[in-house]
Write a protein that holds these residues in place. Sequence first.
Motif, short mmCIF file in Angstrom:
data_model
loop_
_atom_site.label_atom_id
_atom_site.label_comp_id
_atom_site.label_asym_id
_atom_site.label_seq_id
_atom_site.Cartn_x
_atom_site.Cartn_y
_atom_site.Cartn_z
N CYS A 192 12.68 6.03 -18.91
CA CYS A 192 13.55 7.09 -19.14
C CYS A 192 15.12 6.57 -18.76
CB CYS A 192 13.17 8.22 -18.15
SG CYS A 192 11.46 8.63 -18.25
N LEU A 231 15.15 4.76 -10.67
CA LEU A 231 13.84 5.33 -9.62
C LEU A 231 12.81 4.53 -10.42
CD1 LEU A 231 14.66 9.11 -9.92
CD2 LEU A 231 14.93 7.34 -7.83
N LEU A 242 8.41 4.75 -14.99
CA LEU A 242 7.23 5.65 -14.32
C LEU A 242 5.98 4.93 -14.96
CD1 LEU A 242 8.95 8.95 -15.14
CD2 LEU A 242 8.87 7.72 -12.94
N THR A 299 12.05 13.53 -8.25
CA THR A 299 13.31 13.04 -8.22
C THR A 299 14.10 12.89 -9.35
OG1 THR A 299 12.55 12.03 -6.08
CG2 THR A 299 14.68 11.25 -6.83
N TYR A 300 13.40 12.46 -10.30
CA TYR A 300 14.01 12.07 -11.67
C TYR A 300 14.37 13.59 -12.22
CZ TYR A 300 14.39 11.08 -16.63
OH TYR A 300 14.93 11.29 -18.05
N ASN A 301 13.70 14.51 -12.05
CA ASN A 301 13.89 15.66 -12.70
C ASN A 301 14.98 16.56 -12.33
OD1 ASN A 301 11.59 15.57 -14.76
ND2 ASN A 301 10.39 16.97 -13.33
N ALA A 319 8.70 10.10 -7.75
CA ALA A 319 9.85 9.66 -8.79
C ALA A 319 10.05 10.58 -9.74
CB ALA A 319 9.24 8.15 -9.41
N ALA A 379 18.00 11.92 -22.57
CA ALA A 379 17.23 12.31 -21.36
C ALA A 379 16.58 13.65 -21.35
CB ALA A 379 18.20 12.08 -20.10
N VAL A 433 20.75 8.61 -14.40
CA VAL A 433 19.45 7.79 -13.79
C VAL A 433 18.76 7.32 -14.74
CG1 VAL A 433 18.63 10.30 -14.01
CG2 VAL A 433 17.56 8.41 -12.20
N ALA A 492 14.53 6.01 -15.02
CA ALA A 492 13.36 6.01 -14.12
C ALA A 492 12.20 5.30 -14.98
CB ALA A 492 12.69 7.49 -14.04
N VAL A 530 18.20 14.57 -13.46
CA VAL A 530 18.25 15.14 -14.85
C VAL A 530 19.02 16.35 -14.81
CG1 VAL A 530 17.32 15.44 -16.95
CG2 VAL A 530 16.80 13.50 -15.81
#
Length: 127
Positions: A37, A72, A123, A108-110, A105, A13, A119, A121, A113
């Motif tokens: 991801c 996400l 995208l 939020t993902y960042n 997204a 990730a 998580v 994602a 992580v």
Amino acid sequence: MSGLTGERHLPHAAPIDAYGNGGFRFGGMSHRGSILCLPAGIWAWPPAEPREIDDRALKPILDAGEGLDFVLLGTGMDLRPLSPHLRERLRALNVSVDVMPTGAAVRTYNVMVVESRRVAAGLIAVD
């Protein structure tokens, strides 16, 4: 992993450094097109538009299922709801799912992580 195209781009990730112009930058590399991801890495992902997010596209996420806490889905420039069928499949795995435009997204993902959250994602690339 089934439902993924090609080789893994990154074997772990990583935050997304940039998005737009039809692709993403992450981990010192770039990719044109959509990405998936997962905690195990980042792959090319077939969907180019929200209607292409189906059972097959989500199979890698469904397979990871209980190893995830959050999913996400970035649906491009606009929010497009996930089908009730797919939402229920994810809920059956006790996975929280949030659908939002790709930019939200990615952000939020960042955060997740960096917080070492479990998580995934999906995208969809945006121009």
